[in-house]
Each structure stands twice: as structure tokens, then as C-alpha cells.
Design a protein around this motif. Structure first.
Motif, mmCIF file in Angstrom:
data_model
loop_
_atom_site.group_PDB
_atom_site.id
_atom_site.type_symbol
_atom_site.label_atom_id
_atom_site.label_comp_id
_atom_site.label_asym_id
_atom_site.label_seq_id
_atom_site.Cartn_x
_atom_site.Cartn_y
_atom_site.Cartn_z
ATOM 1 N N ALA A 176 11.841 -5.057 -6.906
ATOM 2 C CA ALA A 176 12.986 -5.024 -7.831
ATOM 3 C C ALA A 176 13.075 -3.666 -8.533
ATOM 4 N N ARG A 177 11.941 -3.128 -8.913
ATOM 5 C CA ARG A 177 11.931 -1.818 -9.588
ATOM 6 C C ARG A 177 12.450 -0.726 -8.651
ATOM 7 N N LEU A 178 12.039 -0.752 -7.401
ATOM 8 C CA LEU A 178 12.497 0.225 -6.414
ATOM 9 C C LEU A 178 14.002 0.094 -6.186
ATOM 10 N N ASP A 179 14.493 -1.147 -6.087
ATOM 11 C CA ASP A 179 15.937 -1.360 -5.911
ATOM 12 C C ASP A 179 16.732 -0.805 -7.087
ATOM 13 N N ARG A 180 16.244 -1.014 -8.306
ATOM 14 C CA ARG A 180 16.934 -0.482 -9.498
ATOM 15 C C ARG A 180 16.984 1.040 -9.457
ATOM 16 N N MET A 181 15.896 1.666 -9.028
ATOM 17 C CA MET A 181 15.836 3.128 -8.997
ATOM 18 C C MET A 181 16.781 3.706 -7.943
ATOM 19 N N LEU A 182 17.022 2.960 -6.861
ATOM 20 C CA LEU A 182 17.823 3.485 -5.755
ATOM 21 C C LEU A 182 19.295 3.073 -5.807
ATOM 22 N N GLU A 183 19.677 2.210 -6.727
ATOM 23 C CA GLU A 183 21.047 1.699 -6.714
ATOM 24 C C GLU A 183 22.108 2.767 -6.976
ATOM 25 N N GLN A 184 21.752 3.876 -7.572
ATOM 26 C CA GLN A 184 22.738 4.925 -7.857
ATOM 27 C C GLN A 184 22.860 5.945 -6.723
ATOM 28 N N VAL A 185 21.988 5.883 -5.742
ATOM 29 C CA VAL A 185 22.027 6.829 -4.623
ATOM 30 C C VAL A 185 23.092 6.356 -3.633
ATOM 31 N N GLU A 186 24.123 7.213 -3.410
ATOM 32 C CA GLU A 186 25.243 6.814 -2.560
ATOM 33 C C GLU A 186 25.034 7.156 -1.088
ATOM 34 N N ASP A 187 24.394 8.276 -0.785
ATOM 35 C CA ASP A 187 24.189 8.697 0.599
ATOM 36 C C ASP A 187 23.190 7.753 1.278
ATOM 37 N N PRO A 188 23.598 7.058 2.373
ATOM 38 C CA PRO A 188 22.697 6.082 3.004
ATOM 39 C C PRO A 188 21.438 6.711 3.606
ATOM 40 N N ASP A 189 21.555 7.932 4.162
ATOM 41 C CA ASP A 189 20.366 8.580 4.731
ATOM 42 C C ASP A 189 19.380 8.957 3.639
ATOM 43 N N LEU A 190 19.888 9.504 2.550
ATOM 44 C CA LEU A 190 19.032 9.872 1.433
ATOM 45 C C LEU A 190 18.401 8.625 0.819
ATOM 46 N N ARG A 191 19.197 7.572 0.707
ATOM 47 C CA ARG A 191 18.680 6.313 0.146
ATOM 48 C C ARG A 191 17.535 5.763 1.012
ATOM 49 N N ALA A 192 17.717 5.789 2.331
ATOM 50 C CA ALA A 192 16.685 5.284 3.236
ATOM 51 C C ALA A 192 15.406 6.114 3.124
ATOM 52 N N ALA A 193 15.555 7.441 3.040
ATOM 53 C CA ALA A 193 14.389 8.312 2.914
ATOM 54 C C ALA A 193 13.666 8.079 1.595
ATOM 55 N N LEU A 194 14.426 7.947 0.521
ATOM 56 C CA LEU A 194 13.812 7.699 -0.788
ATOM 57 C C LEU A 194 13.159 6.316 -0.839
ATOM 58 N N GLU A 195 13.757 5.354 -0.159
ATOM 59 C CA GLU A 195 13.162 4.017 -0.123
ATOM 60 C C GLU A 195 11.825 4.036 0.614
ATOM 61 N N ARG A 196 11.766 4.751 1.750
ATOM 62 C CA ARG A 196 10.487 4.876 2.471
ATOM 63 C C ARG A 196 9.436 5.546 1.599
ATOM 64 N N LEU A 197 9.851 6.614 0.911
ATOM 65 C CA LEU A 197 8.923 7.308 0.017
ATOM 66 C C LEU A 197 8.461 6.395 -1.110
ATOM 67 N N GLY A 198 9.404 5.672 -1.703
ATOM 68 C CA GLY A 198 9.072 4.755 -2.796
ATOM 69 C C GLY A 198 8.118 3.667 -2.351
ATOM 70 N N ARG A 199 8.335 3.118 -1.148
ATOM 71 C CA ARG A 199 7.447 2.077 -0.627
ATOM 72 C C ARG A 199 6.044 2.628 -0.373
ATOM 73 N N HIS A 200 6.022 3.856 0.135
ATOM 74 C CA HIS A 200 4.720 4.476 0.407
ATOM 75 C C HIS A 200 3.952 4.710 -0.897
ATOM 76 N N VAL A 201 4.642 5.226 -1.908
ATOM 77 C CA VAL A 201 4.002 5.502 -3.191
ATOM 78 C C VAL A 201 3.578 4.202 -3.868
ATOM 79 N N ALA A 202 4.445 3.180 -3.823
ATOM 80 C CA ALA A 202 4.135 1.915 -4.481
ATOM 81 C C ALA A 202 2.981 1.188 -3.796
ATOM 82 N N ALA A 203 2.800 1.410 -2.506
ATOM 83 C CA ALA A 203 1.718 0.742 -1.772
ATOM 84 C C ALA A 203 0.356 1.352 -2.048
ATOM 85 N N LYS A 204 0.320 2.584 -2.551
ATOM 86 C CA LYS A 204 -0.967 3.247 -2.854
ATOM 87 C C LYS A 204 -1.645 2.532 -4.013
ATOM 88 N N PRO A 205 -2.973 2.333 -3.916
ATOM 89 C CA PRO A 205 -3.691 1.653 -5.007
ATOM 90 C C PRO A 205 -3.846 2.517 -6.232
#
Length: 162
Positions: free
Chosen positions: A133-162
């Protein structure tokens, strides 16, 4: 069971560890290419490091007749630029390979250029609902779909780190 049956004729019933039959199947295949059991192929990233293993793949080891030392390891290299770097790293790679075997198994490298087989990427672990939910809130303002997808991958990678 009759007395004339050999050990090879015996069948296994019930559950069997996967590693046992897989090892029996792969040993002849890897053996033809000089790899005893294929452990070197499986452990290649640990032997040479992630950077080198991402551009290379061991193909076969050829030993002189009646010898098991001083062999030539054939390596497939993804591109010419990395092949040049690999030539400079050859003494270090030979040390690592021979350290892995515990004896002077390989004396030189032979490089072959060509595409490497695609490697599967490990699946990302699902995020906890709160982090999702936090990642979705952070990305909701990004309009470019390619940029959004890249930022989502980065966010998932960072959030998965212990």
C-alpha cells in the motif's frame, strides 16, 4: 525377488530424494565434458564471482591424455569486450578454479565467443500488504507507465531488503 537379479535390476518404490536419481542421470552427460558431476557448472558464480559469471559459462574441460591435471577449460564468453578483460583476469580465475578443485586441474583458459543461454531471474518475494500500500501511494502520481514500472521494480527491491 529371485537370486538372479542384480542390484541394477532392483526397483525403488516409495519416496526417493531427488538428488540421487538426478546425479545418476547427469553424471555421464557432464563426464563427457570433463565435469565430474557438474558441480563446477552449478558453482560457477561462487567460483569466479557474480560479475564474471554473468558474462561467461564453462563449456568443457579437456585434459592431456591419461592426465587429470593441467587441463584446458573452455569458456563461452558473451562478448569480445569481456573476453579481453577475461584474458587479463586469467591468472586469478585459474587460481580460483584450482582452489575449488583443491589441485591444479586447469592450467589455461580457452575462450569461445557466443550468446549465453538466458538465465532465469529469481521471483521477487511478495511484499507485505502494508508495504504494498505504501509503494502504491508513492507511485500514484507518476504518469509515465515505463517510469512507473521501473520505479515499482526499484521500490519492491528496496522494500524486500532486510
Amino acid at each position: 525377488m529371485s537370486a538372479d537379479k542384480t542390484d541394477k535390476d532392483k526397483r525403488r518404490y516409495g519416496m526417493v530424494q531427488v538428488g540421487i536419481p538426478v546425479g545418476q542421470l547427469t553424471k555421464p552427460i557432464f563426464g563427457r565434458h570433463g565435469f565430474a558431476g557438474g558441480a563446477m557448472i552449478v558453482d560457477w558464480p561462487a567460483i569466479v564471482g557474480a560479475a564474471v559469471s554473468s558474462y561467461t559459462l564453462p563449456i568443457r574441460v579437456r585434459f592431456p591424455p591419461n592426465e587429470r591435471t593441467g587441463g584446458t577449460l573452455e569458456i563461452k564468453v558473451a562478448n569480445s569486450a569481456f573476453a579481453t578483460e577475461l584474458q587479463h583476469l586469467e591468472p586469478l580465475i585459474l587460481d580460483r578454479i584450482n582452489g575449488y578443485f583443491g589441485w591444479g586441474a586447469v592450467a589455461r583458459l580457452k575462450l569461445r565467443h557466443g550468446p549465453l543461454p538466458p538465465r532465469s531471474k529469481p521471483a521477487a518475494a511478495p511484499l507485505e500488504p502494508k508495504a504494498e500500500a505504501r509503494l502504491d501511494r508513492m507511485l500514484e502520481q507518476v504518469e509515465d507507465p515505463d517510469l512507473r514500472a521501473a520505479l515499482e521494480r526499484l521500490g519492491r527491491h528496496v522494500a524486500a531488503k532486510p
